[in-house]
Design a protein around this motif. Structure first.
Motif, short mmCIF file in Angstrom:
data_model
loop_
_atom_site.label_atom_id
_atom_site.label_comp_id
_atom_site.label_asym_id
_atom_site.label_seq_id
_atom_site.Cartn_x
_atom_site.Cartn_y
_atom_site.Cartn_z
N CYS A 68 0.86 -1.19 0.00
CA CYS A 68 0.00 0.00 0.00
C CYS A 68 0.90 1.24 0.00
O CYS A 68 1.89 1.31 0.74
CB CYS A 68 -0.89 -0.01 1.24
N CYS A 71 0.25 2.87 3.96
CA CYS A 71 0.59 2.18 5.22
C CYS A 71 1.70 1.16 5.05
O CYS A 71 2.20 0.63 6.04
CB CYS A 71 -0.65 1.54 5.83
N CYS A 119 -4.33 0.17 0.01
CA CYS A 119 -5.19 -0.86 0.60
C CYS A 119 -6.57 -0.25 0.82
O CYS A 119 -6.72 0.97 0.90
CB CYS A 119 -4.59 -1.42 1.89
N CYS A 122 -6.88 2.11 4.02
CA CYS A 122 -6.30 3.45 3.86
C CYS A 122 -7.16 4.30 2.92
O CYS A 122 -7.42 5.46 3.17
CB CYS A 122 -4.89 3.36 3.29
N ARG A 191 -3.80 3.40 13.33
CA ARG A 191 -4.93 2.53 13.67
C ARG A 191 -4.41 1.24 14.34
O ARG A 191 -3.33 0.75 14.00
CB ARG A 191 -5.77 2.21 12.43
#
Ligand SMILES: [Zn+2]
Length: 273
Positions: A68, A71, A119, A122, A191
């Motif tokens: 990604c 992230c 992803c 995200c 997160r």
């Protein structure tokens, strides 16, 4: 988030079907600019079949090493990625309390420089249509405006090094400035599920580093010999594990490694090698 090198030339069908549809979008906007600003209008809708073409996806995945763009998680066979527009194509929001403004950056819907692979978490749960600027008054609103005068609060990973704005303390992401702080909020880089995966990655790298430091060419300490017996490992098995650990360590901070940004921040020697 790390720097991404976008390969050239621009993949098909962006320069062909993409360019043709872009011409139509520009004509539509020029015919009635106010209509394109009405909330909820779909006049400047782009065609997802063009930017979602398999050739575009494959190139983005290859350029990003199957990770990604935000992230740095690996895509797996169970998690599909989305083609992500860095500057949102359909509408934009300055911050989380802002309404969706029309039009978005419709003229960048098929621009190779504006596309990434992200992803779904995200892209869909976090980034969405956010594109905050330090100076919202300078926002480009049509294809006649220049994006060069904008000062985005999100660094573009193809032209800027995110490590200038973000770092990590252990597995926790930390902002170095206001742009780094925007990345954490807009991409959800803190997160819990991501924190857990970075934690596991860091732990496995520490284990690999430790394992790779074992020198099996010298007589082993009795404790290590006992340990190998307990695990029912031959010396050859142990040697293979050390070699594998060395490989993991050697590749830990490459662009292709998962969470390379965190690894470079934690193991300074890897960042500098
Ligand atoms: Zn992501």
């Amino acid at each position: 988030m790390i720097r991404i090198r976008k390969s050239q030339p621009t993949p098909a069908p962006l320069p062909t079907s993409g360019a043709r549809h872009l011409k139509k979008l520009k004509e539509t906007q020029e015919a009635d600019p106010p209509a394109c600003e009405v909330a909820g209008n779909t006049l400047l809708e782009s065609r997802d079949g063009i930017y979602n073409d398999a050739r575009v996806k494959e190139r983005l995945r290859a350029d990003q090493h199957d990770k990604c763009c935000y992230c740095e998680s690996y895509f797996s066979s169970t998690s599909y990625g989305d083609v992500e527009h860095f500057r949102p194509k359909g509408g934009y929001q300055q911050d989380t309390t802002d309404a969706l403004h029309k039009p978005g950056y419709y003229w960048l819907a098929y621009a190779w420089s504006n596309l990434y692979f992200a992803c779904q978490l995200c892209n869909q749960r976090f980034k969405g249509n956010y594109f905050p600027l330090a100076n919202p008054a300078s926002r480009a609103r049509t294809h006649a405006d220049s994006i060069a005068v904008e000062q985005p609060l999100l660094p573009d990973p193809a032209t800027e090094d995110p490590a200038s704005h973000l770092t990590f303390v252990e597995d926790a992401v930390q902002a170095l400035d206001a742009r780094g702080a925007s990345c954490i909020v807009v991409f959800g880089l803190d997160r819990p599920e991501l924190l857990k995966r970075r934690q596991e990655r860091l732990k496995s790298l520490k284990q690999a580093r430790f394992m790779a430091s074992l020198d099996l060419s010298k007589p082993l300490a009795p404790a290590i010999t006992d340990f190998l017996q307990e695990l029912k490992l031959s010396t050859a098995d142990a040697a293979a594990m050390v070699t594998e650990a060395q490989r993991i360590w050697d590749e830990a901070a490459l662009d292709s490694a998962e969470f390379a940004g965190m690894t470079r921040a934690y193991f300074q020697r890897l960042a500098n090698s």
